[in-house]
Design a protein around this motif. Structure first.
Motif, PDB file in Angstrom:
ATOM      1  N   ASN A   1     104.755  55.299 -22.961  1.00 12.67           N
ATOM      2  CA  ASN A   1     105.028  53.610 -22.997  1.00 12.67           C
ATOM      3  C   ASN A   1     105.333  53.395 -24.451  1.00 12.67           C
ATOM      4  OD1 ASN A   1     105.834  53.834 -20.362  1.00 12.67           O
ATOM      5  ND2 ASN A   1     103.454  53.137 -19.966  1.00 12.67           N
ATOM      6  N   TRP A   2     104.695  53.854 -25.540  1.00 15.83           N
ATOM      7  CA  TRP A   2     104.550  53.426 -26.832  1.00 15.83           C
ATOM      8  C   TRP A   2     105.793  53.885 -27.749  1.00 15.83           C
ATOM      9  CZ3 TRP A   2      99.570  55.082 -29.906  1.00 15.83           C
ATOM     10  CH2 TRP A   2      99.574  54.632 -31.385  1.00 15.83           C
ATOM     11  N   GLY A   3     106.485  53.243 -27.686  1.00 15.50           N
ATOM     12  CA  GLY A   3     107.863  53.667 -28.464  1.00 15.50           C
ATOM     13  C   GLY A   3     107.608  54.036 -29.831  1.00 15.50           C
ATOM     14  N   GLU A   4     106.929  53.432 -30.586  1.00 14.38           N
ATOM     15  CA  GLU A   4     106.555  53.639 -31.985  1.00 14.38           C
ATOM     16  C   GLU A   4     106.081  54.867 -32.412  1.00 14.38           C
ATOM     17  OE1 GLU A   4     105.737  50.784 -30.448  1.00 14.38           O
ATOM     18  OE2 GLU A   4     107.132  49.194 -31.610  1.00 14.38           O
ATOM     19  N   TRP A   5     105.095  55.459 -31.498  1.00 12.80           N
ATOM     20  CA  TRP A   5     104.707  56.738 -31.339  1.00 12.80           C
ATOM     21  C   TRP A   5     105.727  57.922 -31.080  1.00 12.80           C
ATOM     22  CZ3 TRP A   5     100.592  59.081 -33.024  1.00 12.80           C
ATOM     23  CH2 TRP A   5     100.025  60.203 -32.757  1.00 12.80           C
ATOM     24  N   ARG A   6     106.533  57.894 -30.172  1.00 18.24           N
ATOM     25  CA  ARG A   6     107.480  58.423 -29.810  1.00 18.24           C
ATOM     26  C   ARG A   6     108.380  58.638 -31.065  1.00 18.24           C
ATOM     27  NH1 ARG A   6     110.483  56.517 -25.253  1.00 18.24           N
ATOM     28  NH2 ARG A   6     109.258  54.887 -25.952  1.00 18.24           N
ATOM     29  N   LEU A   7     108.913  57.404 -31.646  1.00 21.92           N
ATOM     30  CA  LEU A   7     109.586  57.581 -32.895  1.00 21.92           C
ATOM     31  C   LEU A   7     108.925  58.031 -33.897  1.00 21.92           C
ATOM     32  CD1 LEU A   7     111.232  53.748 -32.607  1.00 21.92           C
ATOM     33  CD2 LEU A   7     112.642  56.062 -32.289  1.00 21.92           C
ATOM     34  N   PHE A   8     107.697  57.788 -34.367  1.00 22.06           N
ATOM     35  CA  PHE A   8     107.052  58.685 -35.306  1.00 22.06           C
ATOM     36  C   PHE A   8     107.013  60.145 -35.211  1.00 22.06           C
ATOM     37  CE2 PHE A   8     103.166  60.318 -37.065  1.00 22.06           C
ATOM     38  CZ  PHE A   8     103.479  60.152 -38.305  1.00 22.06           C
ATOM     39  N   LEU A   9     106.685  60.719 -34.043  1.00 26.46           N
ATOM     40  CA  LEU A   9     106.640  62.092 -33.688  1.00 26.46           C
ATOM     41  C   LEU A   9     108.007  62.760 -33.801  1.00 26.46           C
ATOM     42  CD1 LEU A   9     104.006  62.263 -30.778  1.00 26.46           C
ATOM     43  CD2 LEU A   9     103.863  62.805 -33.340  1.00 26.46           C
TER      44      LEU A   9
ATOM     45  N   ASN B   1     102.080  48.531 -34.219  1.00 29.56           N
ATOM     46  CA  ASN B   1     102.748  47.337 -33.275  1.00 29.56           C
ATOM     47  C   ASN B   1     102.763  47.980 -31.788  1.00 29.56           C
ATOM     48  OD1 ASN B   1     103.291  46.183 -35.728  1.00 29.56           O
ATOM     49  ND2 ASN B   1     105.525  46.825 -35.809  1.00 29.56           N
ATOM     50  N   ASN B   2     102.365  47.127 -30.932  1.00 31.67           N
ATOM     51  CA  ASN B   2     102.489  47.354 -29.515  1.00 31.67           C
ATOM     52  C   ASN B   2     101.963  48.650 -29.090  1.00 31.67           C
ATOM     53  OD1 ASN B   2     104.700  45.709 -29.232  1.00 31.67           O
ATOM     54  ND2 ASN B   2     106.271  47.133 -29.817  1.00 31.67           N
ATOM     55  N   ILE B   3     100.580  48.856 -29.415  1.00 35.07           N
ATOM     56  CA  ILE B   3      99.524  49.819 -29.142  1.00 35.07           C
ATOM     57  C   ILE B   3      99.416  49.505 -27.459  1.00 35.07           C
ATOM     58  CG2 ILE B   3      97.430  50.840 -29.339  1.00 35.07           C
ATOM     59  CD1 ILE B   3      97.729  50.050 -32.587  1.00 35.07           C
ATOM     60  N   PRO B   4      99.429  50.709 -26.743  1.00 38.11           N
ATOM     61  CA  PRO B   4      98.939  50.325 -25.399  1.00 38.11           C
ATOM     62  C   PRO B   4      97.539  49.833 -25.268  1.00 38.11           C
ATOM     63  CG  PRO B   4     100.081  52.723 -26.025  1.00 38.11           C
ATOM     64  CD  PRO B   4      99.911  52.023 -26.977  1.00 38.11           C
ATOM     65  N   ILE B   5      97.240  49.152 -24.218  1.00 34.73           N
ATOM     66  CA  ILE B   5      96.039  48.530 -24.008  1.00 34.73           C
ATOM     67  C   ILE B   5      94.829  49.643 -24.071  1.00 34.73           C
ATOM     68  CG2 ILE B   5      94.538  47.123 -22.460  1.00 34.73           C
ATOM     69  CD1 ILE B   5      97.122  45.501 -21.910  1.00 34.73           C
ATOM     70  N   LYS B   6      94.995  50.456 -23.371  1.00 32.08           N
ATOM     71  CA  LYS B   6      93.933  51.614 -23.536  1.00 32.08           C
ATOM     72  C   LYS B   6      93.520  52.108 -24.721  1.00 32.08           C
ATOM     73  CE  LYS B   6      92.946  54.103 -20.207  1.00 32.08           C
ATOM     74  NZ  LYS B   6      91.967  53.658 -19.121  1.00 32.08           N
TER      75      LYS B   6
END
Length: 193
Positions: free
Chosen positions: A64-72, A102-107
């Motif tokens: 659910n962390w879009g920025e992480w997916r885009l970075f990878l 930005n938008n880091i999951p709460i966990k």
């Protein structure tokens, strides 16, 4: 007669010096081209980012962390054509790594994760800096790539550890003990009147 001989000799010297400058310039350009090709070959061989998979539970949270997916996704794409392509890719990686906060999951919104993201940001920015120089220090670029791999591995490992901690079952009475240790629930220490 002397004047024409003097003028001809000066003209001949100028003509020969211009030819020598052209030869020197061409030789310098050839050396520069060979050096850039060698740097390109070294960077192309070492531009491999380790993309270790993470477990399914961590992947579900990070999905659910879009920025992480885009970075990878950006990290997996390897430029092939020229040094300029590597420079452009490094600049794009630098932009993507800045967006990770930005938008880091709460966990994952924990100091351990944020510090590793900050370390990763520093490594990617230093890669962008070194590869953008006119005279690229190829050993520093190679070292930055290996540092990025190590920091990325550490970040993924910390994500998995946070998820694994939540899977540990709570023992009977442990929640009551944690509530008792909470100082905000303590009895006020003010004398009663």
């Amino acid at each position: 007669m002397r004047k024409t001989l003097l003028i001809l000799s000066v003209f001949a010297m100028l003509l020969s010096s211009c030819q020598e400058d052209t030869v020197k310039r061409v030789a310098e350009q050839q050396r520069d081209i060979k050096k850039k090709e060698a740097v390109f070959n070294v960077i192309e061989r070492s531009w491999n980012f380790a993309d270790q998979p993470i477990n399914a539970q961590t992947q579900a949270i990070a999905g659910n962390w879009g920025e992480w997916r885009l970075f990878l996704t950006e990290l997996r794409q390897k430029p092939k054509s020229s040094i300029a392509a590597f420079q452009k890719k490094a600049k794009e990686l630098s932009t993507r790594v800045n967006d990770l906060n930005n938008n880091i999951p709460i966990k994952f919104s924990q100091p351990e994760i944020k510090s590793r993201i900050a370390a990763l940001t520093t490594k990617v920015r230093s890669l962008d800096l070194y590869i953008s120089l006119d005279d690229i220090p190829q050993q520093k670029v190679v070292m930055c790539i290996s540092d990025i791999n190590a920091t990325l591995f550490s970040l993924k490992l910390q994500m998995e550890e946070l998820v694994a901690k939540d899977n540990i079952p709570v023992e009977q009475g442990e929640s009551d003990m944690i509530r008792m240790l909470d100082t905000t629930r303590a009895i006020p220490n003010k004398p009663m009147k």
